[in-house]
Design an enzyme around this catalytic site. Structure first.
Site, PDB file in Angstrom:
ATOM      1  CD  GLN A 201      -2.388  -1.179   2.799  1.00  0.00           C
ATOM      2  OE1 GLN A 201      -2.990  -0.202   3.196  1.00  0.00           O
ATOM      3  NE2 GLN A 201      -2.272  -2.286   3.512  1.00  0.00           N
ATOM      4  CG  ASP A 251      -3.628  -5.726   8.437  1.00  0.00           C
ATOM      5  OD1 ASP A 251      -3.112  -4.597   8.589  1.00  0.00           O
ATOM      6  OD2 ASP A 251      -4.361  -6.013   7.459  1.00  0.00           O
ATOM      7  CB  ALA A 281     -10.174  -4.272  13.457  1.00  0.00           C
ATOM      8  CG  ASP A 298      -2.232   3.633  12.031  1.00  0.00           C
ATOM      9  OD1 ASP A 298      -2.922   4.630  11.720  1.00  0.00           O
ATOM     10  OD2 ASP A 298      -1.145   3.362  11.491  1.00  0.00           O
ATOM     11  CB  CYS A 338      -4.481   8.298   8.087  1.00  0.00           C
ATOM     12  SG  CYS A 338      -5.271   6.831   7.451  1.00  0.00           S
TER      13      CYS A 338
HETATM   14  N1  SAH Z   1      -0.246   0.862  11.398  1.00  0.00           N
HETATM   15  C1  SAH Z   1       0.301   0.608  10.098  1.00  0.00           C
HETATM   16  C2  SAH Z   1      -0.535   1.179   8.974  1.00  0.00           C
HETATM   17  C3  SAH Z   1      -1.970   0.716   8.950  1.00  0.00           C
HETATM   18  S1  SAH Z   1      -2.688   0.791   7.374  1.00  0.00           S
HETATM   19  C4  SAH Z   1       1.740   1.106  10.033  1.00  0.00           C
HETATM   20  O1  SAH Z   1       2.231   1.736  10.976  1.00  0.00           O
HETATM   21  O2  SAH Z   1       2.384   0.866   9.031  1.00  0.00           O
HETATM   22  C5  SAH Z   1      -4.231   0.068   7.654  1.00  0.00           C
HETATM   23  C6  SAH Z   1      -4.240  -1.458   7.704  1.00  0.00           C
HETATM   24  O3  SAH Z   1      -5.539  -1.855   8.138  1.00  0.00           O
HETATM   25  C7  SAH Z   1      -4.014  -2.167   6.382  1.00  0.00           C
HETATM   26  O4  SAH Z   1      -2.911  -3.018   6.482  1.00  0.00           O
HETATM   27  C8  SAH Z   1      -5.305  -2.985   6.136  1.00  0.00           C
HETATM   28  O5  SAH Z   1      -5.053  -4.278   5.610  1.00  0.00           O
HETATM   29  C9  SAH Z   1      -5.871  -3.094   7.525  1.00  0.00           C
HETATM   30  N2  SAH Z   1      -7.317  -3.257   7.619  1.00  0.00           N
HETATM   31  C10 SAH Z   1      -8.285  -2.660   6.863  1.00  0.00           C
HETATM   32  N3  SAH Z   1      -9.506  -3.002   7.318  1.00  0.00           N
HETATM   33  C11 SAH Z   1      -9.332  -3.822   8.377  1.00  0.00           C
HETATM   34  C12 SAH Z   1     -10.214  -4.497   9.273  1.00  0.00           C
HETATM   35  N4  SAH Z   1     -11.534  -4.380   9.173  1.00  0.00           N
HETATM   36  N5  SAH Z   1      -9.679  -5.247  10.259  1.00  0.00           N
HETATM   37  C13 SAH Z   1      -8.329  -5.372  10.390  1.00  0.00           C
HETATM   38  N6  SAH Z   1      -7.453  -4.755   9.560  1.00  0.00           N
HETATM   39  C14 SAH Z   1      -7.938  -3.997   8.566  1.00  0.00           C
END
Ligand code: SAH
Length: 394
Positions: A201, A251, A281, A298, A338
């Site tokens: 990403q 994740d 999540a 996050d 974000c």
């Molecule tokens: N904290 C990370 C960035 C997070 S980006 C860092 O520091 O690099 C957001 C992430 O959330 C992505 O990897 C995506 O796969 C995940 N994501 C999206 N929807 C989600 C869900 N419903 N449950 C768990 N993870 C999810």
């Protein structure tokens, strides 16, 4: 170079005079014939006076301003702007360090280069175009980049398949513009990470959390850490170095979980404190116990557009409420948004609502934001997107 011109309607030049770098399509009175997407255009007011030069695009943002002076956009221009960007990162102490070779070199409007992002990972720069104009100029920008960076950068990877407007029909494919086959490991604050610029990403890594990860490290000693939405496991690796007792990374994407496991192994080859889960999540938060005393939330941007705002705010409240409900007394919550469309105040209100639902005593310890290599152009407040709160929950 004589550029085609776009003339604004009367009274529509005010925001440009305040140096806002976008011109919306509704402000345009007429355009020269033959202008195509990605063209560099001169923008005039209704009297024919010069206002700005920028990239034209079909859509709500019709022009992204490159300069408020009547300049030619040539290799000297790109070199000049990239030099300014590079000097800022030098001033920030991000360049030439043995323990850190990951930073954002160009942050769109924040570096007066709207539509362009360049991230540096060791000897590789990953370039991302968000506008057709930057796509058209990609080779000139790559040349200027190598000139400005000298021996620091030898590979330029172009990653714009998902960020360019689909309708422009550019048929863009990601790939190396210069160099190739680099090492995929780079270093942030002494920790090593695999960077998946090919398929990951954004440009492969979320550089914008660098300083917030460092702060988390300082809170990690002896704690049970949950890193929710872990992606590459950045927060997890810092927590392990900070002396966490255990770290669980979650994740919903299997690929993200694999990346996290690989990054933990890269830094802590024999360490049984870490486990990763590929799970949604909300499901994980529902089924988990109350043992965690350091939780990171996050999530991806819940609101990509203003229209999605109401639901996004509800989403942040729902998510944070689950953490407030379960976090151990004395626990620390790092919670982020974000979404550019969500303001600092709105996010704080969403988290406040969640805290009140839990009826727990909650204190704000830190208010977090994007780091200085993601600068905000003061005339373009939309550039401020990352916000976070560090909370202590009794
Ligand atoms: N904290 C990370 C960035 C997070 S980006 C860092 O520091 O690099 C957001 C992430 O959330 C992505 O990897 C995506 O796969 C995940 N994501 C999206 N929807 C989600 C869900 N419903 N449950 C768990 N993870 C999810």
């Amino acid at each position: 170079m004589t550029y085609k011109t776009i003339t604004l309607r009367r009274g529509k030049a005010d925001s440009l005079k305040r140096f806002h770098p976008w011109i919306f399509s509704g402000a345009i009175a007429r355009t020269d014939t033959g202008i195509v997407e990605g063209d560099t255009v001169r923008v005039l007011d209704e009297t024919g006076a010069f206002l700005a030069v920028g990239h034209y695009q079909i859509g709500s943002i019709a022009v992204r301003v490159l300069s408020f002076e009547d300049v030619t956009i040539d290799s000297a221009f790109w070199t000049q702007r990239l030099t300014e960007a590079f000097r800022l990162r030098q001033a920030l102490g991000l360049v030439g360090r043995g323990d850190n070779d990951i930073y954002r070199l160009v942050h769109g409007e924040g570096d007066r280069l709207p539509g362009l992002v360049i991230d540096v990972y060791g000897e590789t720069a990953v370039m991302q175009a968000h506008s057709v104009g930057m796509h058209v100029e990609r080779q000139a920008i790559a040349d200027a980049l190598l000139e400005v960076m000298g021996a620091l950068v030898t590979n330029v990877y172009y990653k714009s398949e998902t960020t360019l407007p689909f309708k422009a029909g550019l048929g863009q494919h990601d790939g190396f513009l210069r160099g190739g086959n680099p090492s995929d490991v780079a270093t942030e604050n002494g920790l090593r990470f695999h960077i998946d610029w090919l398929k990951g990403q954004k440009t492969g890594f979320f550089i914008d959390q660098r300083e917030n990860r460092s702060l988390l490290e300082r809170y990690s000693r002896g704690r049970h850490v949950l890193n929710m939405f872990c992606y590459t496991g950045g927060f997890s690796v810092y927590a392990l170095r900070g002396g966490a007792k255990l770290v669980h990374s979650v994740d919903s994407s299997n690929k993200a979980v694999d990346l996290t496991v690989a990054n933990v192994a890269l830094n802590f080859p024999v360490d049984h404190r870490h486990e990763a889960y590929a799970e949604d999540a909300f499901k994980f938060l529902d089924r988990m116990g109350s043992d965690y005393d350091l939780i990171v939330l996050d999530p991806p941007a819940f609101a990509k557009h203003k229209e999605a705002l109401r639901n996004a705010l509800k989403g942040y409240t729902r998510l944070n409420a689950k953490a407030f409900e379960k976090i151990r007394p004395g626990g620390i919550l790092f919670t982020f948004s974000c979404s550019q469309a969500v303001s600092k105040e709105q996010f704080r209100l969403a988290v406040f609502t969640a805290a009140a639902q839990s009826r727990r005593h909650v204190r704000i310890l830190h208010q977090l934001h994007q780091p200085a290599d993601h600068p905000v152009n003061i005339y373009h407040p939309e550039g401020e997107y990352l916000k976070g709160l560090v909370l202590q929950v009794e």
